[in-house]
Design a protein around this motif. Structure first.
Motif, PDB file in Angstrom:
ATOM      1  N   ARG A 121     -12.539 -55.764   2.621  1.00  0.00           N
ATOM      2  CA  ARG A 121     -12.710 -55.678   3.961  1.00  0.00           C
ATOM      3  C   ARG A 121     -11.840 -55.893   4.843  1.00  0.00           C
ATOM      4  N   ILE A 122     -10.849 -57.479   4.377  1.00  0.00           N
ATOM      5  CA  ILE A 122     -10.390 -57.862   5.075  1.00  0.00           C
ATOM      6  C   ILE A 122      -9.552 -56.644   6.614  1.00  0.00           C
ATOM      7  N   LEU A 123      -8.536 -56.149   5.877  1.00  0.00           N
ATOM      8  CA  LEU A 123      -8.428 -54.923   6.139  1.00  0.00           C
ATOM      9  C   LEU A 123      -8.787 -54.120   7.362  1.00  0.00           C
ATOM     10  N   ALA A 124     -10.118 -53.971   6.311  1.00  0.00           N
ATOM     11  CA  ALA A 124     -10.692 -53.342   7.661  1.00  0.00           C
ATOM     12  C   ALA A 124     -11.460 -53.872   8.357  1.00  0.00           C
ATOM     13  N   ASP A 125     -12.084 -54.921   8.176  1.00  0.00           N
ATOM     14  CA  ASP A 125     -12.615 -55.710   9.263  1.00  0.00           C
ATOM     15  C   ASP A 125     -11.735 -55.908  10.504  1.00  0.00           C
ATOM     16  N   LEU A 126     -10.153 -56.697  10.179  1.00  0.00           N
ATOM     17  CA  LEU A 126      -8.848 -56.986  11.360  1.00  0.00           C
ATOM     18  C   LEU A 126      -8.717 -55.213  11.933  1.00  0.00           C
ATOM     19  N   PHE A 127      -8.513 -54.398  11.085  1.00  0.00           N
ATOM     20  CA  PHE A 127      -7.739 -52.962  12.213  1.00  0.00           C
ATOM     21  C   PHE A 127      -9.201 -52.583  12.407  1.00  0.00           C
ATOM     22  N   GLY A 128      -9.974 -53.190  12.352  1.00  0.00           N
ATOM     23  CA  GLY A 128     -11.950 -51.607  12.168  1.00  0.00           C
ATOM     24  C   GLY A 128     -11.877 -52.371  14.442  1.00  0.00           C
ATOM     25  N   ARG A 129     -11.128 -53.438  14.065  1.00  0.00           N
ATOM     26  CA  ARG A 129     -11.327 -54.223  15.836  1.00  0.00           C
ATOM     27  C   ARG A 129     -10.420 -53.502  16.747  1.00  0.00           C
ATOM     28  N   ALA A 130     -10.657 -53.532  17.659  1.00  0.00           N
ATOM     29  CA  ALA A 130     -10.043 -52.565  19.135  1.00  0.00           C
ATOM     30  C   ALA A 130      -8.695 -53.543  19.438  1.00  0.00           C
ATOM     31  N   ALA A 131      -9.188 -54.674  19.343  1.00  0.00           N
ATOM     32  CA  ALA A 131      -8.138 -56.188  19.471  1.00  0.00           C
ATOM     33  C   ALA A 131      -6.829 -55.876  19.110  1.00  0.00           C
ATOM     34  N   VAL A 132      -6.943 -56.204  18.074  1.00  0.00           N
ATOM     35  CA  VAL A 132      -6.682 -56.279  16.344  1.00  0.00           C
ATOM     36  C   VAL A 132      -5.761 -54.775  16.914  1.00  0.00           C
ATOM     37  N   TRP A 133      -6.007 -53.396  16.388  1.00  0.00           N
ATOM     38  CA  TRP A 133      -5.528 -52.002  16.189  1.00  0.00           C
ATOM     39  C   TRP A 133      -4.746 -52.639  17.820  1.00  0.00           C
ATOM     40  N   ASP A 134      -5.296 -52.391  18.729  1.00  0.00           N
ATOM     41  CA  ASP A 134      -4.593 -51.916  20.510  1.00  0.00           C
ATOM     42  C   ASP A 134      -3.062 -52.984  19.707  1.00  0.00           C
ATOM     43  N   ARG A 135      -2.520 -54.360  19.315  1.00  0.00           N
ATOM     44  CA  ARG A 135      -1.743 -55.080  19.281  1.00  0.00           C
ATOM     45  C   ARG A 135      -0.615 -53.636  18.117  1.00  0.00           C
ATOM     46  N   VAL A 136      -1.023 -53.719  16.935  1.00  0.00           N
ATOM     47  CA  VAL A 136      -0.282 -52.786  16.696  1.00  0.00           C
ATOM     48  C   VAL A 136       0.272 -51.555  17.009  1.00  0.00           C
ATOM     49  N   ALA A 137      -0.321 -50.787  17.935  1.00  0.00           N
ATOM     50  CA  ALA A 137      -0.145 -49.812  18.740  1.00  0.00           C
ATOM     51  C   ALA A 137       1.061 -50.038  19.588  1.00  0.00           C
ATOM     52  N   ASP A 138       0.810 -52.218  20.610  1.00  0.00           N
ATOM     53  CA  ASP A 138       1.808 -52.248  21.187  1.00  0.00           C
ATOM     54  C   ASP A 138       2.662 -52.622  20.054  1.00  0.00           C
ATOM     55  N   VAL A 139       3.237 -53.441  19.384  1.00  0.00           N
ATOM     56  CA  VAL A 139       4.184 -53.809  18.332  1.00  0.00           C
ATOM     57  C   VAL A 139       4.909 -52.488  18.425  1.00  0.00           C
ATOM     58  N   ALA A 140       4.044 -51.393  17.232  1.00  0.00           N
ATOM     59  CA  ALA A 140       5.052 -49.792  16.909  1.00  0.00           C
ATOM     60  C   ALA A 140       5.039 -49.101  18.368  1.00  0.00           C
ATOM     61  N   GLY A 141       4.853 -49.046  19.470  1.00  0.00           N
ATOM     62  CA  GLY A 141       5.403 -48.453  20.929  1.00  0.00           C
ATOM     63  C   GLY A 141       6.664 -48.966  20.856  1.00  0.00           C
ATOM     64  N   ALA A 142       6.533 -50.759  21.179  1.00  0.00           N
ATOM     65  CA  ALA A 142       8.503 -51.363  21.727  1.00  0.00           C
ATOM     66  C   ALA A 142       9.037 -51.374  19.809  1.00  0.00           C
ATOM     67  N   LEU A 143       8.513 -50.619  18.926  1.00  0.00           N
ATOM     68  CA  LEU A 143       9.462 -50.665  17.891  1.00  0.00           C
ATOM     69  C   LEU A 143      10.313 -49.471  18.187  1.00  0.00           C
ATOM     70  N   LEU A 144       9.410 -48.479  19.040  1.00  0.00           N
ATOM     71  CA  LEU A 144       9.725 -47.391  18.735  1.00  0.00           C
ATOM     72  C   LEU A 144      11.572 -47.079  19.947  1.00  0.00           C
ATOM     73  N   VAL A 145      11.272 -48.116  21.325  1.00  0.00           N
ATOM     74  CA  VAL A 145      11.664 -47.852  22.078  1.00  0.00           C
ATOM     75  C   VAL A 145      13.093 -48.822  21.563  1.00  0.00           C
ATOM     76  N   ARG A 146      12.671 -50.290  21.606  1.00  0.00           N
ATOM     77  CA  ARG A 146      13.802 -51.326  20.962  1.00  0.00           C
ATOM     78  C   ARG A 146      14.825 -51.559  19.710  1.00  0.00           C
ATOM     79  N   GLN A 147      13.670 -51.073  18.696  1.00  0.00           N
ATOM     80  CA  GLN A 147      13.742 -50.587  17.052  1.00  0.00           C
ATOM     81  C   GLN A 147      13.861 -51.920  16.780  1.00  0.00           C
ATOM     82  N   ARG A 148      13.905 -52.876  17.502  1.00  0.00           N
ATOM     83  CA  ARG A 148      14.346 -54.304  16.557  1.00  0.00           C
ATOM     84  C   ARG A 148      12.941 -55.747  17.562  1.00  0.00           C
ATOM     85  N   LEU A 149      12.669 -56.030  16.828  1.00  0.00           N
ATOM     86  CA  LEU A 149      11.969 -57.236  17.882  1.00  0.00           C
ATOM     87  C   LEU A 149      11.393 -58.146  17.268  1.00  0.00           C
ATOM     88  N   PRO A 150      12.289 -59.570  17.470  1.00  0.00           N
ATOM     89  CA  PRO A 150      12.706 -60.564  17.426  1.00  0.00           C
ATOM     90  C   PRO A 150      11.049 -62.104  17.418  1.00  0.00           C
TER      91      PRO A 150
END
Length: 183
Positions: A121-150
């Motif tokens: 329920r926690i996973l579905a609730d968190l990742f079901g929210r656009a505001a949280v999923w958008d952060r996942v997409a942002d971090v993934a995009g930054a990792l694709l460009v820079r490969q490492r994020l401090p």
């Protein structure tokens, strides 16, 4: 091969997997000190959660499961094409959690049905929210460009609202557990 099925870049799937872990570390108030998609040896990516004093069993499971949840959500209909690799990463993550438990002397720690339901329920609730999923997409995009994020970069991408939401959901499910055990 059926060309009508959606295709996904395996590196993008990996970036979303790692981003899921990273965002969840913030959601459970143990912000990652680093996230990377070019890990050493056979480990193509990793997230290092911070503040190990707060890493309870529930938090460890949520962080581990969040990678698979993010990856499968990103893959969508293409999941079947990448299921073996996604499931291999999930198995690796779960093995890592089991090793952490063993290092703490917690052998044979099974997850009750109640805990499994709470985590789901926690996973579905968190990742079901656009505001949280958008952060996942942002971090993934930054990792694709820079490969490492401090940590400093991760903090700018994952707002405090994600932590507040995750901690609230943890607290709510903790109260469910107490009620179920006392009733």
């Amino acid at each position: 091969m059926d060309q009508t099925r959606p295709q996904r870049d395996p590196l993008q799937a990996l970036a979303h997997h790692v981003a899921g872990h990273a965002v969840m570390t913030f959601a459970v108030d143990c912000p990652a000190v680093s996230a990377c998609i070019d890990g050493p040896d056979d480990d193509p990516g990793y997230v290092l959660p911070g503040d190990s004093r707060k890493l309870t069993i529930r938090r460890r499971f949520l962080i581990a499961l969040a990678g698979h949840q993010a990856e499968t959500r990103f893959l969508g209909e293409a999941f079947g094409l990448h299921a073996d690799l996604a499931n291999e990463r999930l198995a690796f993550d779960m093995l890592h959690v089991m090793r952490e438990f063993e290092a703490l002397g917690l052998r044979g720690m099974g997850a009750s049905g109640l805990l499994r339901g709470q985590l789901g329920r926690i996973l579905a609730d968190l990742f079901g929210r656009a505001a949280v999923w958008d952060r996942v997409a942002d971090v993934a995009g930054a990792l694709l460009v820079r490969q490492r994020l401090p940590l400093a970069d991760l903090r700018t991408m994952v707002p405090a609202e994600v932590t507040a939401l995750g901690v609230r959901l943890l607290d709510e499910t903790r109260h469910e557990t107490a009620s179920a055990c006392s009733g």
